[in-house]
Design a protein around this motif. Structure first.
Motif, PDB file in Angstrom:
ATOM      1  N   SER A 149       2.159   5.609  -7.519  1.00 31.06           N
ATOM      2  CA  SER A 149       1.058   6.219  -8.281  1.00 31.06           C
ATOM      3  C   SER A 149       1.141   7.739  -8.274  1.00 31.06           C
ATOM      4  O   SER A 149       0.721   8.379  -9.231  1.00 31.06           O
ATOM      5  CB  SER A 149      -0.299   5.740  -7.768  1.00 31.06           C
ATOM      6  OG  SER A 149      -0.482   6.141  -6.434  1.00 31.06           O
ATOM      7  N   ALA A 150       1.723   8.322  -7.229  1.00 29.87           N
ATOM      8  CA  ALA A 150       1.895   9.772  -7.189  1.00 29.87           C
ATOM      9  C   ALA A 150       3.226  10.192  -7.811  1.00 29.87           C
ATOM     10  O   ALA A 150       3.477  11.384  -7.961  1.00 29.87           O
ATOM     11  CB  ALA A 150       1.817  10.266  -5.755  1.00 29.87           C
ATOM     12  N   LYS A 182       2.511   1.524  -3.384  1.00 28.96           N
ATOM     13  CA  LYS A 182       1.525   1.888  -4.404  1.00 28.96           C
ATOM     14  C   LYS A 182       1.222   3.383  -4.341  1.00 28.96           C
ATOM     15  O   LYS A 182       1.139   4.042  -5.387  1.00 28.96           O
ATOM     16  CB  LYS A 182       0.239   1.081  -4.207  1.00 28.96           C
ATOM     17  CG  LYS A 182      -0.808   1.362  -5.267  1.00 28.96           C
ATOM     18  CD  LYS A 182      -2.034   0.499  -5.058  1.00 28.96           C
ATOM     19  CE  LYS A 182      -3.074   0.806  -6.127  1.00 28.96           C
ATOM     20  NZ  LYS A 182      -4.284   0.012  -5.944  1.00 28.96           N
ATOM     21  N   SER A 183       1.086   3.924  -3.150  1.00 31.40           N
ATOM     22  CA  SER A 183       0.829   5.363  -3.005  1.00 31.40           C
ATOM     23  C   SER A 183       1.996   6.181  -3.549  1.00 31.40           C
ATOM     24  O   SER A 183       1.797   7.175  -4.255  1.00 31.40           O
ATOM     25  CB  SER A 183       0.603   5.713  -1.537  1.00 31.40           C
ATOM     26  OG  SER A 183      -0.556   5.094  -1.047  1.00 31.40           O
ATOM     27  N   GLY A 190       0.810  -1.213   0.000  1.00 31.20           N
ATOM     28  CA  GLY A 190       0.000   0.000   0.000  1.00 31.20           C
ATOM     29  C   GLY A 190       0.842   1.260   0.000  1.00 31.20           C
ATOM     30  O   GLY A 190       0.567   2.208  -0.740  1.00 31.20           O
ATOM     31  N   VAL A 191       1.878   1.263   0.830  1.00 30.69           N
ATOM     32  CA  VAL A 191       2.771   2.426   0.895  1.00 30.69           C
ATOM     33  C   VAL A 191       3.457   2.618  -0.456  1.00 30.69           C
ATOM     34  O   VAL A 191       3.489   3.730  -1.001  1.00 30.69           O
ATOM     35  CB  VAL A 191       3.800   2.269   2.043  1.00 30.69           C
ATOM     36  CG1 VAL A 191       4.897   3.300   1.948  1.00 30.69           C
ATOM     37  CG2 VAL A 191       3.108   2.351   3.395  1.00 30.69           C
ATOM     38  N   PHE A 197       5.048  12.467   2.962  1.00 28.11           N
ATOM     39  CA  PHE A 197       4.196  11.282   2.998  1.00 28.11           C
ATOM     40  C   PHE A 197       4.662  10.298   4.068  1.00 28.11           C
ATOM     41  O   PHE A 197       3.867   9.800   4.865  1.00 28.11           O
ATOM     42  CB  PHE A 197       4.172  10.610   1.621  1.00 28.11           C
ATOM     43  CG  PHE A 197       3.435   9.303   1.591  1.00 28.11           C
ATOM     44  CD1 PHE A 197       2.055   9.256   1.639  1.00 28.11           C
ATOM     45  CD2 PHE A 197       4.135   8.102   1.505  1.00 28.11           C
ATOM     46  CE1 PHE A 197       1.371   8.046   1.617  1.00 28.11           C
ATOM     47  CE2 PHE A 197       3.470   6.887   1.480  1.00 28.11           C
ATOM     48  CZ  PHE A 197       2.084   6.867   1.536  1.00 28.11           C
ATOM     49  N   GLN A 242       2.919   8.937   7.480  1.00 22.45           N
ATOM     50  CA  GLN A 242       2.703   7.503   7.709  1.00 22.45           C
ATOM     51  C   GLN A 242       3.253   7.055   9.059  1.00 22.45           C
ATOM     52  O   GLN A 242       2.709   6.142   9.675  1.00 22.45           O
ATOM     53  CB  GLN A 242       3.340   6.673   6.586  1.00 22.45           C
ATOM     54  CG  GLN A 242       2.659   6.814   5.248  1.00 22.45           C
ATOM     55  CD  GLN A 242       1.236   6.306   5.281  1.00 22.45           C
ATOM     56  OE1 GLN A 242       0.950   5.204   5.723  1.00 22.45           O
ATOM     57  NE2 GLN A 242       0.318   7.144   4.831  1.00 22.45           N
TER      58      GLN A 242
END
Length: 187
Positions: A62-63, A58-59, A55-56, A73, A77
């Motif tokens: 994707s950004a 992917k974030s 998830g981390v 970020f 987190q």
């Protein structure tokens, strides 16, 4: 020493996730990652860690985060309940700095559906008059275009344009430029 080993193991896990998710490596599986990297963790704890790191990543991917965005970020987190630790944030930041370009390039390559332009060479030739042609000494533009997709063999096109066709193409390109300008200024 255990912290150093933990950092190396987490870095290896991130590389495994990248190989699986972004480079389509079929040899990397969830079971293999657990067996090789975290054999001491119960399966449900490993799965939880794996999903958190996926998830981390992917974030971040994707950004397409730059270093400032990444730092903000990861800081967020670490403060989030159930988030990541400061040591994990350090490993993730180092991983992203080292692998951002490769992951980005892989995703761009995978997202291409059709051939893309690899090279274009052009020249202007002068057709000489001959006894079989009434007209001669007219300029023609010749474009040699190489198209290809990923690692496949390229296709080559050779196009010949007379002055009328060149003027038509230039007019169409001007219309496209005007449309793009109008769209970008409208938003």
């Amino acid at each position: 020493m255990a912290e150093l080993d933990g950092s190396k193991t987490l870095s290896a896990l991130l590389k495994g996730i990248a190989q699986c998710n972004y480079f389509n490596n079929p040899d990397i599986s969830e079971e293999m990652l657990q067996r090789e990297l975290y054999p001491q963790l119960p399966p449900h704890e490993f799965r939880s860690l794996l999903e958190k790191m996926r998830g981390v990543l992917k974030s971040i991917v994707s950004a397409d985060m730059d270093l400032n965005q990444l730092e903000a970020f990861l800081t967020a987190q670490t403060k989030k309940q159930g988030g990541i630790t400061a040591d994990q944030a350090t490993v993730i930041a180092k991983f992203w700095k080292n692998h951002k370009t490769d992951i980005r390039d892989s995703l761009i390559t995978q997202s291409r559906w059709e051939h893309s332009l690899k090279t274009i060479n052009w020249r202007v030739d002068l057709k000489a008059r001959s006894r079989h042609m009434d007209h001669g000494n007219t300029p023609v533009a010749i474009a040699e275009i190489e198209l290809g997709k990923n690692e496949q063999a390229s296709e080559f096109l050779c196009l010949e344009f007379d002055e009328t066709k060149i003027n038509h193409i230039l007019k169409k390109l001007s219309e496209v430029e005007e449309s793009i300008t109008a769209l970008t200024h409208a938003s």
